[in-house]
Design a protein around this motif. Sequence first.
Motif, PDB file in Angstrom:
ATOM      1  N   SER A   1      26.727   5.233   3.487  1.00 33.17           N
ATOM      2  CA  SER A   1      28.042   4.596   3.532  1.00 33.17           C
ATOM      3  C   SER A   1      28.962   4.724   2.404  1.00 33.17           C
ATOM      4  O   SER A   1      30.118   4.861   2.422  1.00 33.17           O
ATOM      5  N   PHE A   2      28.228   4.668   1.351  1.00 33.25           N
ATOM      6  CA  PHE A   2      28.959   5.234  -0.145  1.00 33.25           C
ATOM      7  C   PHE A   2      27.712   5.769  -0.951  1.00 33.25           C
ATOM      8  O   PHE A   2      26.551   5.632  -0.844  1.00 33.25           O
ATOM      9  N   SER A   3      28.456   6.247  -2.017  1.00 34.58           N
ATOM     10  CA  SER A   3      27.370   6.676  -2.984  1.00 34.58           C
ATOM     11  C   SER A   3      28.048   6.260  -4.301  1.00 34.58           C
ATOM     12  O   SER A   3      29.175   6.345  -4.637  1.00 34.58           O
ATOM     13  N   HIS A   4      26.948   5.699  -5.127  1.00 40.60           N
ATOM     14  CA  HIS A   4      27.204   5.229  -6.414  1.00 40.60           C
ATOM     15  C   HIS A   4      27.109   5.972  -7.405  1.00 40.60           C
ATOM     16  O   HIS A   4      25.746   6.281  -7.526  1.00 40.60           O
ATOM     17  N   GLY A   5      27.802   6.808  -8.232  1.00 43.79           N
ATOM     18  CA  GLY A   5      27.633   7.662  -9.237  1.00 43.79           C
ATOM     19  C   GLY A   5      27.320   8.966  -8.717  1.00 43.79           C
ATOM     20  O   GLY A   5      26.543   9.855  -9.354  1.00 43.79           O
ATOM     21  N   GLY A   6      27.810   9.437  -7.506  1.00 42.10           N
ATOM     22  CA  GLY A   6      27.577  10.755  -7.002  1.00 42.10           C
ATOM     23  C   GLY A   6      28.502  11.755  -7.763  1.00 42.10           C
ATOM     24  O   GLY A   6      29.555  11.338  -8.202  1.00 42.10           O
ATOM     25  N   GLN A   7      28.045  12.793  -7.536  1.00 44.36           N
ATOM     26  CA  GLN A   7      28.848  13.899  -8.039  1.00 44.36           C
ATOM     27  C   GLN A   7      30.075  14.598  -7.307  1.00 44.36           C
ATOM     28  O   GLN A   7      29.789  14.455  -6.132  1.00 44.36           O
ATOM     29  N   SER A   8      31.273  14.947  -7.854  1.00 43.11           N
ATOM     30  CA  SER A   8      31.909  15.511  -6.988  1.00 43.11           C
ATOM     31  C   SER A   8      32.024  17.184  -7.693  1.00 43.11           C
ATOM     32  O   SER A   8      31.011  17.763  -7.593  1.00 43.11           O
ATOM     33  N   GLU A   9      33.110  17.645  -8.260  1.00 44.81           N
ATOM     34  CA  GLU A   9      33.120  18.818  -8.783  1.00 44.81           C
ATOM     35  C   GLU A   9      32.733  18.910 -10.247  1.00 44.81           C
ATOM     36  O   GLU A   9      33.073  17.982 -10.871  1.00 44.81           O
ATOM     37  N   ASN A  10      32.002  20.202 -10.388  1.00 47.13           N
ATOM     38  CA  ASN A  10      32.017  20.328 -11.899  1.00 47.13           C
ATOM     39  C   ASN A  10      30.854  19.069 -12.649  1.00 47.13           C
ATOM     40  O   ASN A  10      31.371  18.923 -13.803  1.00 47.13           O
ATOM     41  N   GLY A  11      30.344  18.629 -11.971  1.00 40.67           N
ATOM     42  CA  GLY A  11      29.387  17.549 -12.498  1.00 40.67           C
ATOM     43  C   GLY A  11      30.259  16.242 -12.788  1.00 40.67           C
ATOM     44  O   GLY A  11      29.650  15.104 -13.455  1.00 40.67           O
ATOM     45  N   LYS A  12      31.303  16.112 -12.421  1.00 43.98           N
ATOM     46  CA  LYS A  12      32.065  14.855 -12.593  1.00 43.98           C
ATOM     47  C   LYS A  12      31.389  13.628 -11.538  1.00 43.98           C
ATOM     48  O   LYS A  12      30.894  13.927 -10.503  1.00 43.98           O
ATOM     49  N   LYS A  13      31.558  12.625 -12.044  1.00 43.16           N
ATOM     50  CA  LYS A  13      30.911  11.437 -11.496  1.00 43.16           C
ATOM     51  C   LYS A  13      31.837  10.385 -11.197  1.00 43.16           C
ATOM     52  O   LYS A  13      32.091   9.274 -12.090  1.00 43.16           O
ATOM     53  N   PRO A  14      32.660  10.098 -10.098  1.00 43.44           N
ATOM     54  CA  PRO A  14      33.279   8.993  -9.717  1.00 43.44           C
ATOM     55  C   PRO A  14      32.495   7.816  -9.699  1.00 43.44           C
ATOM     56  O   PRO A  14      31.297   7.983  -9.084  1.00 43.44           O
TER      57      PRO A  14
END
Length: 404
Positions: free
Chosen positions: A289-302
């Motif tokens: 349902s959610f990701s804590h510390g997952g990656q988006s583009e270019n290794g970014k971690k929202p």
Amino acid sequence: MPVTSLPDWIAQFAQPEHVWFAKRLSANDTLQTKAHQAGPYFPKDLLFRVLPALHDESVLNPRVALEAFIDSHPDVRTVTPIWYNGKLFGKTRNETRVTGWGGADSAVLDPASTGALAVFVFENGAEGPASSLHVWVCDGYEDEVFGDVLGPVEPGRLLIWRPGEPIDLFSTGSAFASCQLRPSQMPDSWLTGFPSAADIVRKAVELRPLQSEKPDVRLLRRRDCEFEIFKAVEEAVEAPKVAAGFAGLGQFLGLAQTILQRRKSRSGRSLELQAREIFIEEGLVDGLSFSHGGQSENGKKPDFLFPSAQAYSDPSFPADRLRMLAAKTTARDRWRQILNEADRVQTKHLLTLQEGVSASQFAEMKAANVQLVVPAALIDKYPQDIRSELMTLDSFIYEVRTLA
């Protein structure tokens, strides 16, 4: 331009004859909410300590005059500390404020200063009546310079310090948090190796389950509880080292730096860890349902991606069903950091505990597609004309439930 550099200002006043007071200016401290009560709030005990003549119970609303130098801008005013002691005379008020800053022309009252760290130094206030007041209202990331001296000062927290003595950091939040633990109530491992921020958050959840309360209430009450736990553990672990003394200046400075860095680390991670616990309690599943510390583009971690990092990385998953949430205790100068954390998400959600923003700053956020998520109890601290555009944590959770 300031009358001096910030490092020189700190060096000048980091002397034991002075008393420091630091806080983040709320919208009610500045003129932002238009519900201003004639100056920023100061604790009574502080003003009575540095200005003993103010503590006069024989007259209604006693006051004194004090020359104030706003060295950060610069500006000089004769301000008036007042004890509104009407409660002693059959009225209701019993608080202290400092008035006479000059309206919105003053950096202290300027609505644009809402959320800024302000540091007030009562010159010679530790040795008798303060001779003057020196003020620095932070701009940009100047608060990080103070962070190396004072540690983090979060919204709703007040800090009082006489250089050379321990920093008195306390909360203006819930009076009933009361999570002060005695050493005998702490796990043995906490007394030999300082617990992680996650360990302290889990302990706050244990002490304050609050399952019948809405997420917004849980978040704030647990934050107060967590803060008290942290202070209790810090006292239990570090006080014996201080009492034992130091072999030299280097050893003392090493311990002081360790304590400050630990405080900053806890402050930086606390909000996202508290939010994660609440998401799980509300039936959201980490990784599904959610990701804590997952990656988006270019290794970014929202901080958080919804419904998951896997969905985000799937080009076929509709972008309009993706969300990201950043958790930042203060938003005034840091909200722009989140703009490039998830390119596929048009509207960036930002969970913050900041007690108000200026109308101009909110307009900037809105233009950049940033949606503020604010615990319900703090919404009244924002300008009335933008309150309807804020999202509570409860409403955010309701929205993301349907994304997977």
